[in-house]
Design an enzyme around this catalytic site. Sequence first.
Site, PDB file in Angstrom:
ATOM      1  N   ASP A  30       0.849  -1.197   0.000  1.00 11.62           N
ATOM      2  CA  ASP A  30       0.000   0.000   0.000  1.00 11.62           C
ATOM      3  C   ASP A  30       0.885   1.248   0.000  1.00 11.62           C
ATOM      4  O   ASP A  30       1.908   1.309   0.691  1.00 11.62           O
ATOM      5  CB  ASP A  30      -0.918  -0.007   1.223  1.00 11.62           C
ATOM      6  CG  ASP A  30      -2.070   0.966   1.078  1.00 11.62           C
ATOM      7  OD1 ASP A  30      -3.215   0.506   0.914  1.00 11.62           O
ATOM      8  OD2 ASP A  30      -1.824   2.198   1.112  1.00 11.62           O
ATOM      9  N   ILE A  31       0.462   2.252  -0.752  1.00 11.34           N
ATOM     10  CA  ILE A  31       1.250   3.489  -0.862  1.00 11.34           C
ATOM     11  C   ILE A  31       1.220   4.288   0.447  1.00 11.34           C
ATOM     12  O   ILE A  31       2.102   5.122   0.685  1.00 11.34           O
ATOM     13  CB  ILE A  31       0.724   4.333  -2.053  1.00 11.34           C
ATOM     14  CG1 ILE A  31       1.783   5.270  -2.584  1.00 11.34           C
ATOM     15  CG2 ILE A  31      -0.547   5.088  -1.687  1.00 11.34           C
ATOM     16  CD1 ILE A  31       1.431   5.911  -3.919  1.00 11.34           C
ATOM     17  N   ASN A  87     -13.175  -2.933   2.441  1.00  3.78           N
ATOM     18  CA  ASN A  87     -14.050  -1.781   2.648  1.00  3.78           C
ATOM     19  C   ASN A  87     -15.050  -1.691   1.499  1.00  3.78           C
ATOM     20  O   ASN A  87     -14.697  -1.931   0.344  1.00  3.78           O
ATOM     21  CB  ASN A  87     -13.224  -0.493   2.690  1.00  3.78           C
ATOM     22  CG  ASN A  87     -12.240  -0.472   3.852  1.00  3.78           C
ATOM     23  OD1 ASN A  87     -12.537  -0.985   4.932  1.00  3.78           O
ATOM     24  ND2 ASN A  87     -11.059   0.106   3.641  1.00  3.78           N
ATOM     25  N   VAL A  96     -10.927   3.361  -3.459  1.00  4.92           N
ATOM     26  CA  VAL A  96     -10.629   2.864  -4.805  1.00  4.92           C
ATOM     27  C   VAL A  96     -11.707   1.849  -5.160  1.00  4.92           C
ATOM     28  O   VAL A  96     -11.866   0.832  -4.470  1.00  4.92           O
ATOM     29  CB  VAL A  96      -9.230   2.221  -4.878  1.00  4.92           C
ATOM     30  CG1 VAL A  96      -8.989   1.653  -6.275  1.00  4.92           C
ATOM     31  CG2 VAL A  96      -8.143   3.238  -4.518  1.00  4.92           C
ATOM     32  N   HIS A 100     -10.764  -5.052  -3.541  1.00  5.15           N
ATOM     33  CA  HIS A 100      -9.444  -5.362  -2.984  1.00  5.15           C
ATOM     34  C   HIS A 100      -9.583  -5.668  -1.508  1.00  5.15           C
ATOM     35  O   HIS A 100     -10.567  -5.297  -0.863  1.00  5.15           O
ATOM     36  CB  HIS A 100      -8.484  -4.190  -3.194  1.00  5.15           C
ATOM     37  CG  HIS A 100      -8.977  -2.908  -2.610  1.00  5.15           C
ATOM     38  ND1 HIS A 100      -9.903  -2.113  -3.253  1.00  5.15           N
ATOM     39  CD2 HIS A 100      -8.700  -2.293  -1.446  1.00  5.15           C
ATOM     40  CE1 HIS A 100     -10.166  -1.065  -2.509  1.00  5.15           C
ATOM     41  NE2 HIS A 100      -9.460  -1.151  -1.389  1.00  5.15           N
ATOM     42  N   HIS A 102      -7.275  -5.554   2.164  1.00  7.50           N
ATOM     43  CA  HIS A 102      -6.069  -5.094   2.850  1.00  7.50           C
ATOM     44  C   HIS A 102      -5.540  -6.226   3.723  1.00  7.50           C
ATOM     45  O   HIS A 102      -6.298  -6.813   4.507  1.00  7.50           O
ATOM     46  CB  HIS A 102      -6.382  -3.902   3.755  1.00  7.50           C
ATOM     47  CG  HIS A 102      -6.911  -2.708   3.028  1.00  7.50           C
ATOM     48  ND1 HIS A 102      -6.123  -1.629   2.692  1.00  7.50           N
ATOM     49  CD2 HIS A 102      -8.155  -2.407   2.561  1.00  7.50           C
ATOM     50  CE1 HIS A 102      -6.860  -0.729   2.062  1.00  7.50           C
ATOM     51  NE2 HIS A 102      -8.091  -1.173   1.977  1.00  7.50           N
TER      52      HIS A 102
HETATM   53  P1  5GP Z   1      -9.721   1.582   0.219  1.00  6.45           P
HETATM   54  O1  5GP Z   1      -9.679   2.893   0.965  1.00  6.45           O
HETATM   55  O2  5GP Z   1     -10.429   1.733  -1.095  1.00  6.45           O
HETATM   56  O3  5GP Z   1     -10.199   0.416   1.025  1.00  6.45           O
HETATM   57  O4  5GP Z   1      -8.203   1.223  -0.071  1.00  6.45           O
HETATM   58  C1  5GP Z   1      -7.486   1.757  -1.136  1.00  6.45           C
HETATM   59  C2  5GP Z   1      -6.025   1.661  -0.762  1.00  6.45           C
HETATM   60  O5  5GP Z   1      -5.258   1.829  -1.923  1.00  6.45           O
HETATM   61  C3  5GP Z   1      -5.589   2.726   0.240  1.00  6.45           C
HETATM   62  O6  5GP Z   1      -5.059   2.094   1.398  1.00  6.45           O
HETATM   63  C4  5GP Z   1      -4.548   3.521  -0.526  1.00  6.45           C
HETATM   64  O7  5GP Z   1      -3.471   3.942   0.281  1.00  6.45           O
HETATM   65  C5  5GP Z   1      -4.108   2.557  -1.608  1.00  6.45           C
HETATM   66  N1  5GP Z   1      -3.683   3.214  -2.817  1.00  6.45           N
HETATM   67  C6  5GP Z   1      -4.344   4.203  -3.483  1.00  6.45           C
HETATM   68  N2  5GP Z   1      -3.651   4.553  -4.599  1.00  6.45           N
HETATM   69  C7  5GP Z   1      -2.552   3.745  -4.631  1.00  6.45           C
HETATM   70  C8  5GP Z   1      -1.456   3.652  -5.554  1.00  6.45           C
HETATM   71  O8  5GP Z   1      -1.359   4.358  -6.550  1.00  6.45           O
HETATM   72  N3  5GP Z   1      -0.504   2.733  -5.262  1.00  6.45           N
HETATM   73  C9  5GP Z   1      -0.590   1.924  -4.157  1.00  6.45           C
HETATM   74  N4  5GP Z   1       0.411   1.052  -3.976  1.00  6.45           N
HETATM   75  N5  5GP Z   1      -1.605   1.997  -3.279  1.00  6.45           N
HETATM   76  C10 5GP Z   1      -2.573   2.898  -3.510  1.00  6.45           C
END
Ligand code: 5GP
Length: 114
Positions: A30-31, A87, A96, A100, A102
């Site tokens: 994760d970024i 989520n 996003v 996915h 985590h």
């Molecule tokens: P969500 O909030 O949708 O459950 O999780 C999306 C995750 O994707 C977040 O933890 C966010 O930090 C990660 N994320 C968003 N954009 C990028 C990216 O460009 N690269 C990577 N490696 N992670 C990303």
Amino acid sequence: MSDSIFTKIIKREIPASIVYEDDEIIAFNDISPQAPIHIVIVTKMQIETLNDLNSDNAYLIGKIALAAKQIAKDKGIDKSGYRLIMNCNDDGGQTVFHIHCHLLGGKKLSWNPA
Ligand code: 5GP
């Protein structure tokens, strides 16, 4: 449907630190990590949310779990433990819109979803 940021990673259009890949699943760091180990496990098929799962694609959740198990072993946290989180939509904290999971670990995780 336009490509999600995760589809762009799958297509190698933007970089990511990939830790696992097979025909249908990809996983990368994760970024914005929320734990010492924070990996996002993604279906290569671009499905927007858990609400879009159906009897044809639900097997992919099992593949995510198997990938998580393998990654946890590779990272040496299978015995110490880890957490899987998916989520969904706004209240769930989804940012996003491409299914996915985590994988979080590497420390004793607290439990406070409030
Ligand atoms: P969500 O909030 O949708 O459950 O999780 C999306 C995750 O994707 C977040 O933890 C966010 O930090 C990660 N994320 C968003 N954009 C990028 C990216 O460009 N690269 C990577 N490696 N992670 C990303």
